[in-house]
Design an enzyme around this catalytic site. Structure first.
Site, short mmCIF file in Angstrom:
data_model
loop_
_atom_site.label_atom_id
_atom_site.label_comp_id
_atom_site.label_asym_id
_atom_site.label_seq_id
_atom_site.Cartn_x
_atom_site.Cartn_y
_atom_site.Cartn_z
N ASP A 162 37.14 47.14 40.77
CA ASP A 162 36.96 48.54 40.38
C ASP A 162 36.26 48.69 39.04
O ASP A 162 36.00 49.82 38.60
CB ASP A 162 38.29 49.30 40.39
CG ASP A 162 39.35 48.69 39.48
OD1 ASP A 162 39.28 47.46 39.23
OD2 ASP A 162 40.25 49.42 39.03
N HIS A 174 37.80 42.60 37.77
CA HIS A 174 38.37 43.25 38.94
C HIS A 174 37.32 44.18 39.55
O HIS A 174 36.49 44.77 38.85
CB HIS A 174 39.62 44.04 38.55
CG HIS A 174 40.82 43.16 38.40
ND1 HIS A 174 41.98 43.57 37.76
CD2 HIS A 174 41.06 41.87 38.82
CE1 HIS A 174 42.87 42.58 37.79
NE2 HIS A 174 42.34 41.56 38.42
#
Length: 322
Positions: A65, A63
């Protein structure tokens, strides 16, 4: 001793006062980074430990982030003149992901070495009762060694494949000077034997005592609470664990999105008999984590709501009283 800094504590998106979740560990002149979201190199620079000794990067999952800061980090390392290899560890596909991100970070001065982890089936999510004993399925974990970092990875339960990590720092037995003298071992060989290597017919067991207690750090983020975690984090000196929200009324929402709240993390810490836990990976909507810390400390008293660049030095047992 080793230094640990949680250089970011945010999840999903960075805020003006909160970088994305990442941990930096410094030991024996080498550094290891876990996760690298957008702007990680910025908060690393603010920390002041430099970039030259960063040798290893562990990525939990793909992901944005947790991985989108890789191009900036690589460029920073190259701009500082790095030529030594950098090792990046992650789940299957890590090489493809990193090389795709490198489209905007070409022409590096150093090579990248990849270590890909592969796991079997999913673990399944459960609630962890405070006293329940859970075992860690070896099919869902892997061990690797990078320099002085002994690393174990565990398959977690998230919306995409995700790994938790534990870092163990082992200590050999204490060197016995009297035994070395009694056996007429030349002084020039002592340091070699103390490092655990045999030399000139002499072996470490001739002069070393029993192995001493080491140190352990565990890093668990982006997962529901699962049965394998307590055994995986067992006896950690420091647990870094996500707490997307603080209130118990947010549990269903957080677990539904494959995340944890403060009380979930606290139950895991208690079941795993860890010494201290730092909560992290806060939702951008969660503005005051410290004001909700009682949701964790009523279950596990040594829980702390972490903040960016929160740092500690962990000492080996015999050094704690010096």
């Amino acid at each position: 001793m080793l230094d640990v800094s949680l250089i970011g504590t945010g999840g999903m998106m960075p805020l003006h006062n909160r970088h994305l979740t990442a941990m930096l560990v410094r030991y024996k002149g080498s550094m290891l980074l876990v996760d690298c979201g957008e702007g990680t190199q910025v908060t690393m620079r603010q920390l002041g430990w430099g970039f030259a000794n960063l040798d290893y990067v562990l990525i939990t999952h793909f992901h944005a982030d947790h991985v989108s800061g890789i191009p900036g980090l690589l460029l920073s390392l190259s701009n500082y003149g790095r030529t030594a290899p950098l090792t990046i560890v992650g789940l299957k596909g890590i090489k493809r992901i990193i090389n795709s991100l490198r489209v905007i970070a070409p022409g590096l001065l150093f090579p990248i070495e990849f270590v890909e982890l592969e796991f079997g089936t999913s673990t399944g999510a459960v609630d962890i009762p405070p006293t329940k004993k859970n075992s860690c399925d070896n099919r869902l974990s892997q061990e690797i060694c990078l320099g002085d970092f002994n690393i174990r990875a565990l398959l977690l339960e998230h919306s995409t494949a995700c790994a938790g990590y534990s870092l163990s720092f082992k200590r050999g037995g204490k060197f016995d000077v009297e035994r070395a003298r009694e056996q007429n071992i030349p002084l020039k060989l002592w340091s070699v034997l103390q490092s655990g290597k045999a030399v000139d017919g002499f072996t470490p067991d001739m002069v070393l005592g029993a192995p001493r207690k080491g140190l352990k750090i565990s890093y668990i983020t982006d997962s529901r609470p699962i049965a394998a975690i307590p055994e995986f984090i067992k006896n950690s000196d420091l647990l870094i664990c996500e707490g997307l929200y603080g209130d118990d009324d947010m549990k269903e929402k957080a677990n539904g999105f494959s995340h944890m709240i403060f009380s979930d993390a606290a139950r895991l810490a208690k079941a795993g008999n860890v010494k201290e836990m730092w909560l992290t990976h806060y939702s951008p909507a969660f503005k005051e984590p410290q004001s909700h810390i009682k949701s964790a400390t009523t279950i596990f008293k040594n829980a702390k709501a972490a903040y960016d660049r929160m740092t500690t030095t962990l000492l080996f047992e015999e050094l704690e009283h010096i």
